[in-house]
Design a protein around this motif. Sequence first.
Motif, short mmCIF file in Angstrom:
data_model
loop_
_atom_site.label_atom_id
_atom_site.label_comp_id
_atom_site.label_asym_id
_atom_site.label_seq_id
_atom_site.Cartn_x
_atom_site.Cartn_y
_atom_site.Cartn_z
N LYS A 141 0.85 -1.19 0.00
CA LYS A 141 0.00 0.00 0.00
C LYS A 141 0.89 1.25 0.00
N THR A 144 -1.38 8.32 -1.30
CA THR A 144 -1.72 9.26 -2.36
C THR A 144 -1.35 10.68 -1.93
N ALA A 180 0.49 8.14 -7.63
CA ALA A 180 -0.74 7.97 -8.40
C ALA A 180 -0.85 6.53 -8.91
N HIS A 181 -2.04 5.97 -8.76
CA HIS A 181 -2.33 4.62 -9.27
C HIS A 181 -1.41 3.55 -8.65
N GLY A 182 -1.00 3.70 -7.42
CA GLY A 182 -0.18 2.70 -6.74
C GLY A 182 -1.03 1.61 -6.09
N PRO A 183 -0.39 0.57 -5.55
CA PRO A 183 -1.14 -0.51 -4.87
C PRO A 183 -1.82 0.02 -3.61
N ARG A 184 -3.04 -0.43 -3.43
CA ARG A 184 -3.82 -0.01 -2.28
C ARG A 184 -4.29 -1.26 -1.55
N THR A 187 -4.87 -6.65 -0.92
CA THR A 187 -5.54 -7.06 -2.15
C THR A 187 -5.61 -8.59 -2.18
#
Length: 320
Positions: A141, A144, A180-184, A187
Amino acid sequence: MFRAGPRGAAAAAWAWARARGRAGAARGAASTGSGGELLSPPSPPPSPPSPPPSPPPPLSPPPPLSPLSPSRSPVLRACGVPVAPGRGAAQAWLGSLRHPQHQRLGLAELHPDVFAITPRLDILHAVAMWQKNFKRISYAKVKTRAEVRGGGRKPWRQKGTGRARHGSIRSPLWRGGGIAHGPRGPTSYYYMLPMKVRVLGLKAALTVKLMQDQLHVVDNLEMPTADPRYLQDLARYRHWGSSVLIVDVDEMPENIEKAVAGLKTITLIPVIGLNVHSMLKHQTLVLTVAAVDFLEKKLLWHDTRYSPLYPFSMPYSDIP
């Protein structure tokens, strides 16, 4: 000189013949015994009669055949499930762990629909990847621009400085800014293969192991000692390779549990936990006769089952 007359010569001849006849009679008497029978050398004394031959000992009944001793038929284990007409059962050597030389005590028949199917490498790959990923959870994770500390005010005014327009120093364009658009994470990569595909993967793995001569069947897991070196020497003597997977149904014997506890190359698992990943990871697979019966019964049941595998009501009644 005196000469005899005719009478004197006849008398002399008669006297000579008479003397000759007496000499022959004397020799004949010497060679004959009383009663006129010829004398023969004395015969040896008669030998004592030989004792009668002793009767042969009674034949003892043969010992009963144990499950490990070869009987008239070399097949010591037959298929528990009938084989379809026109197909022959696969065969593997049946051994024992009691002695290193008890490697080929007989033959064990294996059902062709479990141990002799078409080796589907695509199915093996699909099941292996599913096992690797369906329980995977990624905790990666990143923050942002809203979560990074700082950047609350505009760095400079919008116009008149000649610089580019910016509203925060924590923009993804800035060093130290948000991602931006990284792993969150976390998962989940969970997905499920159809049961038919998973069953086919087990059959394909068992088939490949048997075709490569890396599947061995033993009667049980009884060992004479709990020394780990005995199990290592046994695997080395039988050329089982660098890693061995031993599978059984019931509770494992105490000796083999103690022997495997300190070994890294030999693994002991119950048959209910047998999977494609473990079979491909280990070089040799060792199954007991009870494990073979369990696998044949369970895997063949999936070919003919007609009720749903996970019903919403009471459990199904046709489960073996």
